[in-house]
Design a protein around this motif. Structure first.
Motif, PDB file in Angstrom:
ATOM      1  N   UNK A   1       4.971  -7.520  64.711  1.00  0.00           N
ATOM      2  CA  UNK A   1       4.388  -6.672  63.568  1.00  0.00           C
ATOM      3  C   UNK A   1       5.841  -6.446  62.700  1.00  0.00           C
ATOM      4  N   UNK A   2       5.544  -6.276  61.504  1.00  0.00           N
ATOM      5  CA  UNK A   2       6.930  -5.931  60.653  1.00  0.00           C
ATOM      6  C   UNK A   2       6.472  -4.813  59.809  1.00  0.00           C
ATOM      7  N   UNK A   3       7.574  -3.971  59.403  1.00  0.00           N
ATOM      8  CA  UNK A   3       7.599  -2.883  58.772  1.00  0.00           C
ATOM      9  C   UNK A   3       8.869  -2.505  58.404  1.00  0.00           C
ATOM     10  N   UNK A   4       8.759  -1.632  57.260  1.00  0.00           N
ATOM     11  CA  UNK A   4       9.919  -1.040  56.770  1.00  0.00           C
ATOM     12  C   UNK A   4      10.227   0.156  57.307  1.00  0.00           C
ATOM     13  N   UNK A   5      11.456   0.676  57.463  1.00  0.00           N
ATOM     14  CA  UNK A   5      11.957   1.894  58.184  1.00  0.00           C
ATOM     15  C   UNK A   5      12.041   1.677  59.769  1.00  0.00           C
ATOM     16  N   UNK A   6      12.103   2.908  60.598  1.00  0.00           N
ATOM     17  CA  UNK A   6      12.083   4.294  59.888  1.00  0.00           C
ATOM     18  C   UNK A   6      13.145   4.643  59.115  1.00  0.00           C
ATOM     19  N   UNK A   7      13.214   5.503  58.387  1.00  0.00           N
ATOM     20  CA  UNK A   7      14.106   6.088  57.504  1.00  0.00           C
ATOM     21  C   UNK A   7      14.365   7.586  58.103  1.00  0.00           C
ATOM     22  N   UNK A   8      15.548   7.823  58.907  1.00  0.00           N
ATOM     23  CA  UNK A   8      15.748   8.919  59.662  1.00  0.00           C
ATOM     24  C   UNK A   8      17.137   9.551  59.720  1.00  0.00           C
ATOM     25  N   UNK A   9      17.339  10.652  59.783  1.00  0.00           N
ATOM     26  CA  UNK A   9      18.784  11.233  59.738  1.00  0.00           C
ATOM     27  C   UNK A   9      18.747  12.690  60.527  1.00  0.00           C
ATOM     28  N   UNK A  10      19.443  12.658  61.660  1.00  0.00           N
ATOM     29  CA  UNK A  10      20.383  11.716  62.291  1.00  0.00           C
ATOM     30  C   UNK A  10      19.612  10.812  63.467  1.00  0.00           C
ATOM     31  N   UNK A  11      20.498   9.976  63.827  1.00  0.00           N
ATOM     32  CA  UNK A  11      19.669   8.983  64.798  1.00  0.00           C
ATOM     33  C   UNK A  11      19.484   9.582  66.034  1.00  0.00           C
ATOM     34  N   UNK A  12      18.127   9.561  66.508  1.00  0.00           N
ATOM     35  CA  UNK A  12      18.095  10.161  67.880  1.00  0.00           C
ATOM     36  C   UNK A  12      18.735   9.606  68.880  1.00  0.00           C
TER      37      UNK A  12
END
Length: 209
Positions: free
Chosen positions: A163-174
């Protein structure tokens, strides 16, 4: 999973959001049976000929060619493990230390990654552009052209089909198990047939802590 799964993340080193996602994935690698491979895409290639871009953004894209050319040259010559080291070195200097992008930074990052600083010379060359476009196309083809970086390719949670996907867009990195739980959730929704989007307005700037 009983076996380790290979996960590809396609990045452009100038994107701060991709950098944060990459640091999260390295944390995921510690707590889940996955091996992360960093691969190159290009914001300049993605946006070439695109209408409606702000002029300052279009102008800024010109400076993004240099680092992706260096990254793809390293991949072609030394493989994906070396690309990962270089991405870390570039990201530390570009995003953490806020150094100005240019030949001096690129040479220093190559040294940090244990690579020949002379590879910085490919920044102004088209020698590896065919390989760059091929890597970019491999990353973007499964997700389409209306997304940017990061793009992740991973085995799905049920069938194992990619599976391919954009993201995740996160801040800050867990960190730690929180990083693993996010991975489990992202993989679950990305592997759900017919699932396309989950989004909310960003109200924070990238945090690299």
């Amino acid at each position: 999973m009983s076996e380790r799964a290979s996960v590809d993340m396609f990045f452009d080193p100038v994107c701060p959001w991709a950098w944060i996602t990459s640091r999260w994935l390295l944390e995921v690698e510690r707590v889940r049976p996955v091996d992360i491979r960093f691969r190159v895409m290009s914001l300049a290639v993605l946006n070439a000929g695109r209408d409606g871009l702000p002029e300052d953004y279009r102008e800024g894209l010109k400076s993004t060619w240099a680092p992706v050319r260096i990254c793809i040259a390293v991949e072609q010559l030394y493989g994906s493990e070396a690309v990962g080291r270089l991405y870390t070195a570039l990201g530390n200097r570009i995003h953490i230390d806020r150094e100005e992008r240019g030949p001096e930074l690129y040479r220093a990052a190559l040294v940090d990654a244990g690579l020949d600083p002379a590879l910085a010379d490919v920044a102004g060359s088209t020698e590896y552009d065919e390989a760059l476009r091929a890597s970019h196309d491999a990353g973007m083809k499964p997700v389409g052209q209306d997304v940017g970086t990061p793009v992740i390719h991973a085995p799905g949670p049920v069938s194992g089909e990619t599976v391919a996907f954009f993201g995740p867009v996160i801040t800050p990195a867990p960190k730690g198990e929180a990083a693993g739980r996010l991975w489990d959730g992202v993989l679950l929704v990305a592997g759900t047939p017919g699932f396309y989007e989950l989004k909310r307005t960003r109200n924070e700037r990238p945090s690299f802590g």
